[in-house]
Write a protein that holds these residues in place. Sequence first.
Motif, PDB file in Angstrom:
ATOM      1  N   UNK A   1       0.666  -1.674  -0.123  1.00  0.00           N
ATOM      2  CA  UNK A   1       0.064  -0.532   0.009  1.00  0.00           C
ATOM      3  C   UNK A   1       1.032   1.068  -0.075  1.00  0.00           C
ATOM      4  N   UNK A   2       0.734   1.800  -0.964  1.00  0.00           N
ATOM      5  CA  UNK A   2       1.991   3.242  -1.052  1.00  0.00           C
ATOM      6  C   UNK A   2       0.674   4.464  -1.311  1.00  0.00           C
ATOM      7  N   UNK A   3       1.794   5.503  -1.218  1.00  0.00           N
ATOM      8  CA  UNK A   3       1.094   6.905  -1.481  1.00  0.00           C
ATOM      9  C   UNK A   3       0.769   6.415  -2.951  1.00  0.00           C
ATOM     10  N   UNK A   4      -0.963   7.193  -2.822  1.00  0.00           N
ATOM     11  CA  UNK A   4      -1.535   6.893  -3.916  1.00  0.00           C
ATOM     12  C   UNK A   4      -1.641   7.910  -4.385  1.00  0.00           C
ATOM     13  N   UNK A   5      -1.487   9.199  -4.760  1.00  0.00           N
ATOM     14  CA  UNK A   5      -1.222  10.213  -4.966  1.00  0.00           C
ATOM     15  C   UNK A   5       0.130  10.278  -5.834  1.00  0.00           C
ATOM     16  N   UNK A   6       1.526   9.791  -4.957  1.00  0.00           N
ATOM     17  CA  UNK A   6       2.710  10.069  -5.940  1.00  0.00           C
ATOM     18  C   UNK A   6       3.733   8.792  -5.895  1.00  0.00           C
ATOM     19  N   UNK A   7       2.965   8.252  -5.851  1.00  0.00           N
ATOM     20  CA  UNK A   7       4.190   6.882  -5.986  1.00  0.00           C
ATOM     21  C   UNK A   7       2.670   5.691  -7.115  1.00  0.00           C
ATOM     22  N   UNK A   8       1.698   5.635  -6.872  1.00  0.00           N
ATOM     23  CA  UNK A   8       1.086   4.376  -7.283  1.00  0.00           C
ATOM     24  C   UNK A   8       0.515   5.273  -8.487  1.00  0.00           C
ATOM     25  N   UNK A   9       1.239   5.598  -9.837  1.00  0.00           N
ATOM     26  CA  UNK A   9       0.887   5.963 -10.701  1.00  0.00           C
ATOM     27  C   UNK A   9       1.518   4.498 -12.464  1.00  0.00           C
ATOM     28  N   UNK A  10       0.889   5.423 -13.787  1.00  0.00           N
ATOM     29  CA  UNK A  10       1.556   4.218 -13.918  1.00  0.00           C
ATOM     30  C   UNK A  10       3.120   4.421 -14.587  1.00  0.00           C
TER      31      UNK A  10
END
Length: 192
Positions: free
Chosen positions: A175-184
Amino acid sequence: MKTFTSALIGAAALAQNVNSSLLSGPAGLEFPNVTGLINHTVHVSNGGSAHCISGIVKVNATTDKNLKFAYNLPSNQSQVTRTLVSLWSSGGDGYVKSLTSGTQRVTGSYDIEATYCLPAGENSKTTKVQLLTHGIGVDRHYWDFASGYSYVDTAAAAGYATFLYNRLGVGASSKEDPLNAVQSPLELEILE
């Protein structure tokens, strides 16, 4: 630590039966032994056409292509609504650009929950592996939902092994930072 690709290559090597051992499962069935899986469990697919092993794969990934957001997360529902209204009323593109300030480096070691399935029976020595990823709102079980509704079983019947996994933030994956880490860009690096 294994990379995701090396885990997949290891799965393909197992499909070729290259120095692999088998784990004994329920009812004496044999399952692939994939090194690099943590807390593994063995099971059959929902329709029974594939023998599977599930667990956690440790993956190191780095990207310099994740967007850097210059945006404070909304603290309440009214701010979320204002953000969406601004996005929709501006046509989207200019507003999104105003929220970002270039790109940023994201690096880390991530736990990825994965399942590797081999066809049962005469197709069990296949060298063909399909990589299956899920969309938003579902997890890897989308591909092996129920007997009669299992892509894993359909692929196994056609002679394909399958490798399905949970993306970041889903299931037992990190579970990572949904804004800054979980990106394409990071999700793609995990696949490499």
